[in-house]
Design an enzyme around this catalytic site. Sequence first.
Site, PDB file in Angstrom:
ATOM      1  N   GLY A 184       4.520 -48.885-107.919  1.00  0.00           N
ATOM      2  CA  GLY A 184       5.852 -48.578-107.410  1.00  0.00           C
ATOM      3  C   GLY A 184       6.142 -47.091-107.456  1.00  0.00           C
ATOM      4  O   GLY A 184       5.763 -46.400-108.412  1.00  0.00           O
ATOM      5  N   THR A 202      -3.235 -51.240-110.744  1.00  0.00           N
ATOM      6  CA  THR A 202      -3.787 -52.127-109.714  1.00  0.00           C
ATOM      7  C   THR A 202      -4.514 -51.354-108.619  1.00  0.00           C
ATOM      8  O   THR A 202      -4.050 -50.318-108.165  1.00  0.00           O
ATOM      9  CB  THR A 202      -2.645 -52.942-109.097  1.00  0.00           C
ATOM     10  OG1 THR A 202      -2.023 -53.687-110.136  1.00  0.00           O
ATOM     11  CG2 THR A 202      -3.143 -53.894-108.024  1.00  0.00           C
ATOM     12  N   GLU A 245       2.639 -58.436-113.941  1.00  0.00           N
ATOM     13  CA  GLU A 245       2.503 -58.625-115.397  1.00  0.00           C
ATOM     14  C   GLU A 245       1.636 -59.838-115.730  1.00  0.00           C
ATOM     15  O   GLU A 245       1.886 -60.539-116.706  1.00  0.00           O
ATOM     16  CB  GLU A 245       3.879 -58.766-116.068  1.00  0.00           C
ATOM     17  CG  GLU A 245       4.875 -57.657-115.765  1.00  0.00           C
ATOM     18  CD  GLU A 245       4.356 -56.264-116.111  1.00  0.00           C
ATOM     19  OE1 GLU A 245       3.469 -56.167-116.967  1.00  0.00           O
ATOM     20  OE2 GLU A 245       4.836 -55.286-115.511  1.00  0.00           O
TER      21      GLU A 245
END
Lengths: 674, 674
Positions: free
Chosen positions: A186, A147, A429
Amino acid sequence: MASMKTGVHPDLQIERENGTFDPIQLTNLLHGGPEKTRRKRYIQSLAINDKTFKNSPNWATLSREERYELAVKKAIHQARRVKELGLTDPLDRYFYNQAFMPNENSPFGLHNSMFTDVITNQGTEEQKSKWLPLIQSYQILGTYAQTELGHGTFIRGLETTATFDGKTDEFIINTPTLTAMKYWPGALGKTCNYCLVLAQLYTQGHCHGLQSFIVNIRDVNTHQPMPGVEVGDIGTKFGYDSMDNGYLRMNNVRIPRENMLMKYSKVSRSGVFAKPANSKLLYGGMVSIRSFITGDCGRSISMACTIAIRYSAVRRQTTDSSGETERKILDYQTQQYKLFPALATSLAYIFAGMNISRIFMDVTSKIRQGALDELPQLHALSAGLKACSSYKFNEMAERCRMACGGHGFSQASGFPKLYVNITPAATYEGENTVLLLQTARYLTKCLVSAKQGEELPNLVAYLKQPVDGRTCSINSQFDSNSIVSAFEHRALRLIEDCAHRIQYLVKNGKSQSEAWHLTSVQLTKAAQAHCECCVVKFYLEQISRDPGPKLQQVLQALFQLYCIYTILENIGDFVKDGYLNSQQIELLNTKLLDLLAEIRPNAVNIVDSFDIPDEILASCLGRYDGQVYQALYEYAKESKLNQIEVTDVYYKHLKPFFEEQKKLADVPILPSRL
Amino acid sequence: MASMKTGVHPDLQIERENGTFDPIQLTNLLHGGPEKTRRKRYIQSLAINDKTFKNSPNWATLSREERYELAVKKAIHQARRVKELGLTDPLDRYFYNQAFMPNENSPFGLHNSMFTDVITNQGTEEQKSKWLPLIQSYQILGTYAQTELGHGTFIRGLETTATFDGKTDEFIINTPTLTAMKYWPGALGKTCNYCLVLAQLYTQGHCHGLQSFIVNIRDVNTHQPMPGVEVGDIGTKFGYDSMDNGYLRMNNVRIPRENMLMKYSKVSRSGVFAKPANSKLLYGGMVSIRSFITGDCGRSISMACTIAIRYSAVRRQTTDSSGETERKILDYQTQQYKLFPALATSLAYIFAGMNISRIFMDVTSKIRQGALDELPQLHALSAGLKACSSYKFNEMAERCRMACGGHGFSQASGFPKLYVNITPAATYEGENTVLLLQTARYLTKCLVSAKQGEELPNLVAYLKQPVDGRTCSINSQFDSNSIVSAFEHRALRLIEDCAHRIQYLVKNGKSQSEAWHLTSVQLTKAAQAHCECCVVKFYLEQISRDPGPKLQQVLQALFQLYCIYTILENIGDFVKDGYLNSQQIELLNTKLLDLLAEIRPNAVNIVDSFDIPDEILASCLGRYDGQVYQALYEYAKESKLNQIEVTDVYYKHLKPFFEEQKKLADVPILPSRL
């Protein structure tokens, strides 16, 4: 909590005695049999009985930075223990990790999942033998950077570039614009030293689309950012405090050519790009994750239900006439109406998750034998179910929280942490709306095939039925076939309506693509209808496996409640073509209220069946023993503000202010006692 | 944010140029005219331009304790400034406070509202002249302690006792049980030294129900708890970090007899209790607060819409074919379907809030002339609207957040803080379900009156119409009268159905009270239907005030969208008796999509009309200039974790772990560059 009362609250005791079935039966059904229940409990107990962090302060009292630090410590301990215990089975690891860090994300999570998996699946044998040992021994710690600030859903739009430099046999990675910076991955901010970067591959002057590159972002010895790398944490979020979601900008960062994953696509020494032979196999990972999310959302709703239902069985409020004992709030029809549809929905998506995982394994083994034809149906269904289940989680979890009034708003309840941990499932997702439109795309294709008389896979076979002129056969028997038919009819009707609207718009001069856009709201609803139809079938399949007459009766009531509630919430779909009539609506309305009363005596036993240990539930309201008020009091006392009786804030700010005001005021000096 | 790009993003610029109406017209309508808009802006600017806290770190980066401290500092500064500026008008204070602490609660908030108001309204002249000067000069700082651990909704069940001791002319306040402890009152934990305690009055051996007592809980000079007082913070919550919601246990705490508020009830020196003459007047405060919440929820939805719509006008995602510019996400029908109903709902509840405040003032002035007959209608409506508006806030705010994908999950978006600040509105000032049942109680009484041919107040006059055999007159004109009639019919139908069910259950042997309980789900829906019917009428009233043709057209489209969306979401209510037919459902479905397209060009101008300064919106995504990506990057850099490049967590935990694993691993030592 040494001073806690012991013993189960009598209000809960009575609930447990009055149930009509044995909760362990449902526990076993939900976990795949007694053996698996035992295994789950054993694995959970390993984490729960690990006393390493027992003296850590309550998570709710920590700052964001302390939460991050504690999470890293836990992740490290967990990594050691998983090795020591030899936990290799994914389900074992899931139960262990969940019990160890309930409703939290481990900063090592993506290292062990996406980072490892993508290298395993897209790396050559040589790449795997080089990188996997480094990963498994934590000599490098990685994450997955897809992303960007400007692109999430539309990955073809990612802007990061990887340009091949033939002179040095390297790729040069760049973040060419502000929006190209990686944002959200993350553990990227402060924890990892490696990541897999998705970037547009440029070689020989051409762009060859997205490829995955292994990039060293921090020095493995000093942890300083590598030359050309700017990396950091993206700041606080709604939740995910324990995770350092990060941003990453790269300025001419050079990596060796061999750091592009080359099992499928390849770039040769001379810079020649070679395409993969078959890209369909790349679907597998996504299908698997989305299937998992479906069940996970179901289980997360079951946590919310466990908290709300146990609390509602000990919380008493209001009498009709003075002198009477106050009623349990679980005895109010309005409360049952809030909680029992959530309970039924929870089971529905747990079963759906179990079914779709089974289908996934089945299809995967067929794929290994070269049969790819069931993949599109599975892809469409897993995408749609992920969307439906995550929406349902949001709705039902907040419904349960608000059904617990003020105390539901406290972190003590466990609801806030649960909610903020799972609500991003609507985005990650695959953004839900985009996924539903993918499902709809598949369904409209199937409808065309159906019209052409072609065979359709089992779950969409109902699209071959004629839709017009049918009437609903639901009557006071509420037989399962008539319910399934109703859901099939609704889905077919909505898909047909979409097809007609698209046709109509195209006839009136719109392009195919514009017609699709102008029908997209209805298309998402049609996709939802199809998924809900599958959920109903999966549910029925599960309860038809003869779980014994007593449990059967409970499951039947919950099944009917799920179906009737869903029909009534979407009643417009069922009535707009005259399929369902006014008498049937009345019948459904009345039956729904009857079902609430029928389910009531078993409510506590049903949530007990979810078999969630107190340590995982982490809720003062949802405790197995029902000692909620004592627990809330203990929780309050742990507040950091209570560490000192008169806080610094008083001395630094309030006291000087009061004194200043006293001087200004034209009132007599206040005596110390009024 | 010194490095921020300046200038408005061209995508927003174009939106503003392409709108068909002048936003200031709607701003004025929403604020009660140009003069009031100017005043609001002036007051807001006083707070915004106050630079006292400009160098404080971003709220999102602070720990809970730091947030509390900053809030106390701000409350103190605010209290000084409000005095200096001479802000006495409640609306001025509202705008000032909101601009000064957006989406936060001041620890002095309850001191200035409930604590002051209840003493003002329920104190004798003598009590007021003693206490109000102390309150206004901050020589005492108070809060309002009603809710207990075991009782929120059912205040008759409160357990705290105040027993009169004739020997000393004092009340002895006690917390007799665990559940009797006060729990939740704002600023009780660490900030206040006084509170109003609601307790059961005992005198001469009898309980006389709840009364209000002024209790000194902390020494005004030392801030230590008074003898017999145990008080503290209740710990972290979903939000409300800046507020020290507290708990309070009292053990034989003695207060003078004069500390009971005695304007209505009285206890004499000899311990004789005297009842109030008229208790209806006590309603006023609650009606006023609930009316305020209605508008506040509407305005809070408008904040969520402002963020989501501006972001959707600069966020671009996905092309149909490569080479094209990506579409603004606001151009997707699915996105419009998420955001525009929220926009219409926002206006609906802002208008409803304005109307109900007007009715409240009207009724209040009538009450002063002794006419109490309109109070029950107002009480029922304000209760119901508070419930409906707070539910709608929850639904629409989360809908807007999720429509912004991943970035909506960041605190940078402003959504999380907004949500957790307003979601408790579903519980405070009356639990929503309980309030809806109060509204329903009123409606069923009105229905009985209607059957007996009695006159009914204007907003419930429709209950006198015959309900059976009617058909809906909505056609392709969508004229407003046919829409209002449909909402009236729906509400009447649902109330009638409730009455029938109750009658039927009573005939079949249930008690009146049991029959009521067994109908309660339907009763809450009937109450909602009545409130939504009133919202529709208020909306119409507002837009019929001739705002000029261009604005009229925009408001008309939003009105129709609100109505059609609401009808379709509750379509079962409209079709179950055959009132609305299949063709009409189709018509509504199609019209809804047309309205989305019609509203699209004005979407940004509409949210601009809400006139929310960037400082109050506090959102990287909702900025007036649309420079969202630059803002997100700046936000990330402010993260506390970024203060040091290589954090302590690395040195303390990660580095030792990596070294340990390196020793254990059977792999070659990793070179510094791979």
